[in-house]
Scaffold this active site. Structure first.
Site, PDB file in Angstrom:
ATOM      1  N   GLY A 294       0.805  -1.211   0.000  1.00 10.77           N
ATOM      2  CA  GLY A 294       0.000   0.000   0.000  1.00 10.77           C
ATOM      3  C   GLY A 294       0.841   1.266   0.000  1.00 10.77           C
ATOM      4  O   GLY A 294       1.923   1.336  -0.596  1.00 10.77           O
ATOM      5  N   SER A 295       0.371   2.275   0.721  1.00 12.40           N
ATOM      6  CA  SER A 295       0.949   3.621   0.631  1.00 12.40           C
ATOM      7  C   SER A 295       2.340   3.757   1.225  1.00 12.40           C
ATOM      8  O   SER A 295       2.971   4.815   1.070  1.00 12.40           O
ATOM      9  CB  SER A 295       0.005   4.623   1.295  1.00 12.40           C
ATOM     10  OG  SER A 295      -1.211   4.702   0.585  1.00 12.40           O
ATOM     11  N   THR A 296       2.859   2.744   1.903  1.00 15.75           N
ATOM     12  CA  THR A 296       4.242   2.842   2.381  1.00 15.75           C
ATOM     13  C   THR A 296       5.220   2.937   1.209  1.00 15.75           C
ATOM     14  O   THR A 296       6.365   3.377   1.387  1.00 15.75           O
ATOM     15  CB  THR A 296       4.611   1.634   3.261  1.00 15.75           C
ATOM     16  OG1 THR A 296       4.368   0.422   2.545  1.00 15.75           O
ATOM     17  CG2 THR A 296       3.790   1.633   4.548  1.00 15.75           C
ATOM     18  N   ILE A 297       4.779   2.550   0.005  1.00 18.97           N
ATOM     19  CA  ILE A 297       5.634   2.611  -1.180  1.00 18.97           C
ATOM     20  C   ILE A 297       5.740   4.038  -1.721  1.00 18.97           C
ATOM     21  O   ILE A 297       6.658   4.368  -2.487  1.00 18.97           O
ATOM     22  CB  ILE A 297       5.096   1.655  -2.267  1.00 18.97           C
ATOM     23  CG1 ILE A 297       5.309   0.202  -1.819  1.00 18.97           C
ATOM     24  CG2 ILE A 297       5.747   1.877  -3.621  1.00 18.97           C
ATOM     25  CD1 ILE A 297       6.770  -0.186  -1.629  1.00 18.97           C
ATOM     26  N   LYS A 298       4.832   4.903  -1.333  1.00 25.98           N
ATOM     27  CA  LYS A 298       4.840   6.267  -1.901  1.00 25.98           C
ATOM     28  C   LYS A 298       6.133   7.012  -1.609  1.00 25.98           C
ATOM     29  O   LYS A 298       6.532   7.895  -2.381  1.00 25.98           O
ATOM     30  CB  LYS A 298       3.627   7.046  -1.380  1.00 25.98           C
ATOM     31  CG  LYS A 298       2.306   6.557  -1.960  1.00 25.98           C
ATOM     32  CD  LYS A 298       1.105   7.223  -1.311  1.00 25.98           C
ATOM     33  CE  LYS A 298      -0.201   6.639  -1.880  1.00 25.98           C
ATOM     34  NZ  LYS A 298      -1.388   7.101  -1.158  1.00 25.98           N
TER      35      LYS A 298
END
Length: 566
Positions: A294-298
């Site tokens: 999820g958004s931890t990759i942003k």
């Protein structure tokens, strides 16, 4: 018969008897010479074969200790009780006492005897790993055909708290899971050997000669700090239970040395009583279970753009009207955030902002950054069952690339997330990580420009500011950088409705990055499911407690972050 004839006959009979006796004596003398001289070696060998045995003596297995020398796995003396089915004979009273001490029914013992007696077996275990006290009581019964055998059994003082890291051994003291399995040869040492004399019932009568002394196993010193391990397990267990989640994992990583200070999972098991546990709970989910991050990759999406120079930290991305069509699919935010700075894209965790950024870059750029940070490969901790996750190198279409920018289309493990964020903490250097204590500075490789890594840390601090996805999280006295993540869980037929993975990963203290804490909670069924609300409080308590335990000096104070939209 004349007198002379009678004398002649008696003389002949005398000499005949004398000759027979002489021949018998000569025969016996020859047989004695044959046995004692000519066939001495053969006969001695045959005798030894029947009474002389070369047996192994167990070696003491090395201890597993935490970084401060506290034991996490030790070996204790135990005894196994075995029966000679042909020689076993017990009175009703003796059988009753024996069955009570062995926690077996008398009938079970008798059935076991009869079954093996018919097969003409001379050895069968009744019970293994008994305490010395119980063994002494059994010995005092003096039951024919019942014998004791000294062995070693593993004991784990920290129980379920460190179970997944340490692992366990089987009844023969061989490693089966965790570091007990990985370093089994290092820990178990070499058994000794000695010649003994046994009677016809297999009992050792006396020792004859020691051929080889036992070589004790070597101790194993882990990077784990049991204080931090307990803290992480306690807070993770509380978080999983409070959110009615299926499972969870947490990792505390010393970014400066690459040492894993804590690695814990829920549900766990008690390695001292595995019969009460479920096999599904034995695996170390932090290294074996993969999920979409999820958004931890942003953070990596922004890093890939900063690296190319396509954007600057003060760039603005217009996310109006809150959604956009990419091919035949739609990418959208929770609401229309309008123009957002790069800091605010991470602060509000905007899918639109991340997608717009990555679609302006060369298709392989984001993949290259993720690959350099270690996604899609082993972390090198040498833990059994570790999964590499999935990061495919393929021709990227617009929509798959857009979803990759906010954490879909790849799979990772908790340990990979923690290690990847440690690269930011080390200003772009990727160091090896370890479950063993590190006594000298590690040698790393550059995965990201130092300037870019420092810019990412500053941008990630905004996540904790007012309006950010982690605005409810703070560590008094310390500046923190981090990122929340919430991802749909995949099931049969695709993504599952109302099933999520909640993530939180953070770095502190920001002025001198020291610790990385990653928390992943799977399938929360409480009122919340966002990473900041589910995993965030667990992260906060683990990070705060770890900083206190290690006496890490506080930062000068929180940075002033501009949260106004531009």
């Amino acid at each position: 018969m004349t007198k002379s004839n009678t004398i002649s006959f008696n003389a002949w009979r005398y000499y005949l008897i004398l000759s027979v006796i002489s021949l018998a004596v000569a025969g016996l003398a020859w047989r004695d010479f044959d046995l004692a001289i000519l066939n001495q070696h053969f006969l001695r060998h045959q005798g030894d074969e029947r009474v002389l045995r070369l047996i192994s003596t167990p070696a003491f297995r090395g201890m597993i200790v935490d970084r401060n020398g506290f034991p996490l796995a030790v070996s204790t003396t135990v005894y196994s009780v075995w029966m000679h089915p042909q020689a076993f004979l017990a009175s009703d009273e003796g059988l009753s006492s024996l069955s009570h001490l062995l926690a077996m029914k008398p009938k079970e013992i008798l059935v076991l005897q009869e079954k093996n007696r018919k097969k003409k077996r001379e050895f069968v275990y009744l019970k293994r790993s008994l305490s010395p006290e119980t063994a002494h009581q059994i010995k005092s019964l003096n039951i024919p055909g019942i014998y004791l055998q000294q062995e070693y059994r593993r004991y784990y003082p920290e129980g379920e708290v460190a179970a997944h890291v340490v692992g366990f051994t089987n009844i023969d003291d061989h490693g089966q899971e965790g570091l007990e399995l990985t370093y089994n040869q290092w820990l178990e040492g070499e058994p000794g050997k000695k010649w003994v004399i046994k009677d016809r019932l297999g009992r050792v009568i006396s020792d004859v000669q020691r051929v080889q002394d036992e070589k004790p196993g070597s101790d194993l010193v882990l990077s784990i700090d049991r204080r931090i391990q307990y803290l992480a397990y306690r807070e993770l267990l509380s978080g999983v239970m409070f959110n009615k989640a299926q499972s969870g994992s947490a990792i505390v990583l010393d970014a400066q040395t690459g040492e894993i200070l804590a690695m814990t999972n829920v549900p766990s098991f008690n390695p001292n009583n595995r019969a009460q546990g479920k096999n599904d709970n034995f695996r170390n989910r932090a290294v074996t279970d993969t999920f979409e991050p999820g958004s931890t990759i942003k953070a990596f999406t922004v890093a890939s753009a900063l690296e190319t120079g396509h954007i600057k930290p003060n760039s603005v991305i217009d996310t109006s009207p809150g959604w956009m069509r990419v091919g035949h699919n739609v990418v959208k935010d929770e609401k229309n955030n309008g123009p957002l700075s790069i800091s605010q894209i991470l602060q509000y965790s905007s899918n639109m902002g991340a997608a717009k950024i990555v679609l302006t870059l060369p298709p392989d750029q984001l993949w290259s950054v993720l690959h350099r940070f270690g996604f899609g490969g082993s972390t090198g901790i040498n833990f059994p069952g570790e999964q590499n996750g999935v990061l495919e190198h393929k021709p990227w279409g617009s929509f798959p690339l857009a979803t990759l920018s906010f954490g879909y289309g790849l799979s990772v493990t908790t340990i990979q997330i923690a290690r990847a964020y440690s690269v930011f903490a080390n200003y772009g250097m990727k160091y090896p990580i370890s479950l063993l204590r590190v006594d000298k500075p590690p040698v790393g490789e550059r995965a990201l420009d130092a300037k870019t890594a420092k810019q990412i840390l500053a941008l990630l601090e905004a996540v904790f500011a007012k309006g950010g996805t982690a605005e409810n999280i703070s560590i008094p006295g310390y500046r923190v950088a981090g990122k929340t993540g919430t991802a749909w869980r995949v099931g049969t037929g695709g993504y599952q409705k109302h099933r999520y993975t909640s993530l939180f990963v953070g770095i502190a203290p920001l002025s001198n990055p020291h610790l990385v804490v990653a928390v992943v909670i799977h399938d929360p069924q409480g009122k919340n499911y966002y990473g900041g609300l589910v995993s965030g409080p667990v992260f906060q308590k683990i990070m705060e407690g770890t900083l206190r335990i290690l006496a890490v000096p506080p930062d000068a104070g929180p940075a002033i972050v501009n949260t106004q939209k531009t």
